[in-house]
Design an enzyme around this catalytic site. Structure first.
Site, PDB file in Angstrom:
ATOM      1  N   GLU A 209      18.431  67.810  24.525  1.00  0.00           N
ATOM      2  CA  GLU A 209      17.947  67.928  23.330  1.00  0.00           C
ATOM      3  C   GLU A 209      17.520  66.698  22.516  1.00  0.00           C
ATOM      4  O   GLU A 209      18.203  65.625  22.374  1.00  0.00           O
ATOM      5  CB  GLU A 209      18.901  68.570  22.496  1.00  0.00           C
ATOM      6  N   LYS A 225      18.849  76.067  20.368  1.00  0.00           N
ATOM      7  CA  LYS A 225      19.810  77.132  19.814  1.00  0.00           C
ATOM      8  C   LYS A 225      19.896  78.495  20.422  1.00  0.00           C
ATOM      9  O   LYS A 225      18.360  78.868  20.244  1.00  0.00           O
ATOM     10  CB  LYS A 225      19.747  77.085  18.040  1.00  0.00           C
TER      11      LYS A 225
END
Length: 397
Positions: A209, A225
């Site tokens: 990420e 997410k």
């Protein structure tokens, strides 16, 4: 021991650099020339300290709108930068929560590297065989599930919309932890795979990420997410899940707001929404949010705007951090912070999810997930275990 300020070390020995984001062509020809170590007990603003320390050693990032240039023939190459989640909370003026289970690890590390023509020395062979003992979790599955229910109750009261809960585990070890931590970079999808270490501590990262980067003149963040097993059925389930999409969109909105604080008016945009990508044995949903930096935006103000990352805190961020401080039994240590590279021409920091750290004779690992009203406690416990499993397996090897 009482500390009166950050530790600054000069003229450290040459090492092969394995920091995420370091220029690949330079990694074997760098010498560490200065290091800043800072802990929250030292006082001061870590974001400001980082920017000023970098500038003092030839990496000036006080205006990110000015294009820089990396010259492999110049003396300075750039710097590794690590910032803990606790330091991010500190910049916001909120509680960082419980103490870190790895207290030797600083909350801010900046390591400046210069080019050299001398090859790095061959590391001496380890005299002690690597051995990793059994893992002990900081909370039981029942306690983790109870924390999920507590967040759901807070959502019902209107205190938060979403909170990310992170669990911790530790295992005793013998031998040098650095080769084991370096193996994390080999995990599929480890965009920010790499290591950083100092006296008495080391960390390894397999994060996919992007917390914040500057790409083609724009600020870029890529929140992740939403997770499912990396099977065809898991991919279909993730794409069809209203709960996962709603959770994801909330974090995208939070990231848009964070960037808007330091962006040129009207320049924030969502370039990609809910793209499903693979990390090890998991599908994950990722979006890309970008913005043009405001005139005169410096590194310190950017760090204050985005740290700690929205995908590992929740929304609203300050209220979610209060929930985290109340519910998580130990601090986040090396996890949920930032790790990457700052150079004259680039800024690329990953979020330290999928991250492990060695401190003393213990190896530490953190994993968790975002909690919404629709969260099932048992499923959240299972998701955290699924995220930790590939890292545990690789560290044991």
């Amino acid at each position: 021991m009482t500390r009166n300020g950050p530790d600054v070390v000069e003229a450290l020995p040459q090492v092969e650099v394995d920091t995420p984001g370091a220029p690949p062509g330079c990694r074997r020809r760098l010498v560490e020339t200065a290091r800043l170590n800072w802990s929250a007990t030292d006082g001061g603003d870590p974001a400001d300290l980082a920017q000023r320390f970098l500038a003092a050693h030839g990496v000036t990032r006080d205006d990110l709108t000015r294009p820089g240039r990396h010259d492999p023939d110049d003396a300075v190459c750039g710097a590794a930068l690590y910032l803990s989640a606790a330091a991010g909370a500190y910049t916001l003026g909120v509680s960082p929560g419980a103490p870190s289970p790895a207290p030797t690890l600083p909350d801010l590390v900046v390591v400046v590297y210069h080019h050299t023509d001398r090859p790095p020395p061959t590391p001496p062979p380890a005299h002690t065989r690597w051995r990793l003992g059994p893992w002990r979790d900081s909370w039981t599955p029942a306690a983790h599930a109870a924390a999920v229910d507590a967040v759901r109750a807070a959502i019902a009261r209107g205190d938060v919309y979403q909170t990310n809960l992170v669990g911790h585990a530790a295992a005793p070890y013998t031998g040098d932890p650095r080769p084991a931590l370096a193996r994390l970079a080999a995990l599929p999808g480890a965009r920010y795979g790499g290591t950083l270490h100092g006296p008495g501590w080391a960390l390894g990262c397999a994060s996919p990420e992007t917390l914040i980067a500057v790409e083609h003149g724009r600020l870029v963040t890529r929140p992740i997410k939403g997770t499912r097993p990396a099977t065809p059925a898991g991919r279909r389930e993730l794409l069809a899940s209203a709960k996962e999409r709603a959770e994801h969109v909330m974090i995208v909105d939070l990231e848009r707001n964070d960037l808007a604080r330091v962006a040129r008016t009207g320049s924030v945009r969502v370039d990609e929404l809910f793209a499903v990508r693979r990390w090890c044995d998991l599908w994950q949903a990722e979006s890309t949010v970008s913005a043009a930096p405001a005139d005169g935006l410096g590194l310190a103000d950017l760090l204050r705007a985005v740290c700690p990352g929205g995908s590992v805190t929740g929304a609203p961020k300050r209220a979610a951090l209060a929930q985290i401080a109340a519910l998580e039994p130990v601090g986040r240590g090396a996890s949920m912070g930032a790790l990457g590279w700052v150079g004259p021409d680039r800024l690329d920091l990953g979020l330290t999810i999928r991250t492990a750290a060695a401190d003393g004779d213990l190896l530490h690992l953190w994993a968790g997930g975002g909690i919404t009203w629709d969260s099932d406690p048992a499923a959240e416990v299972a998701e955290a275990a699924a995220k930790a499993a590939p890292i545990r397996a690789l560290l044991a090897g």
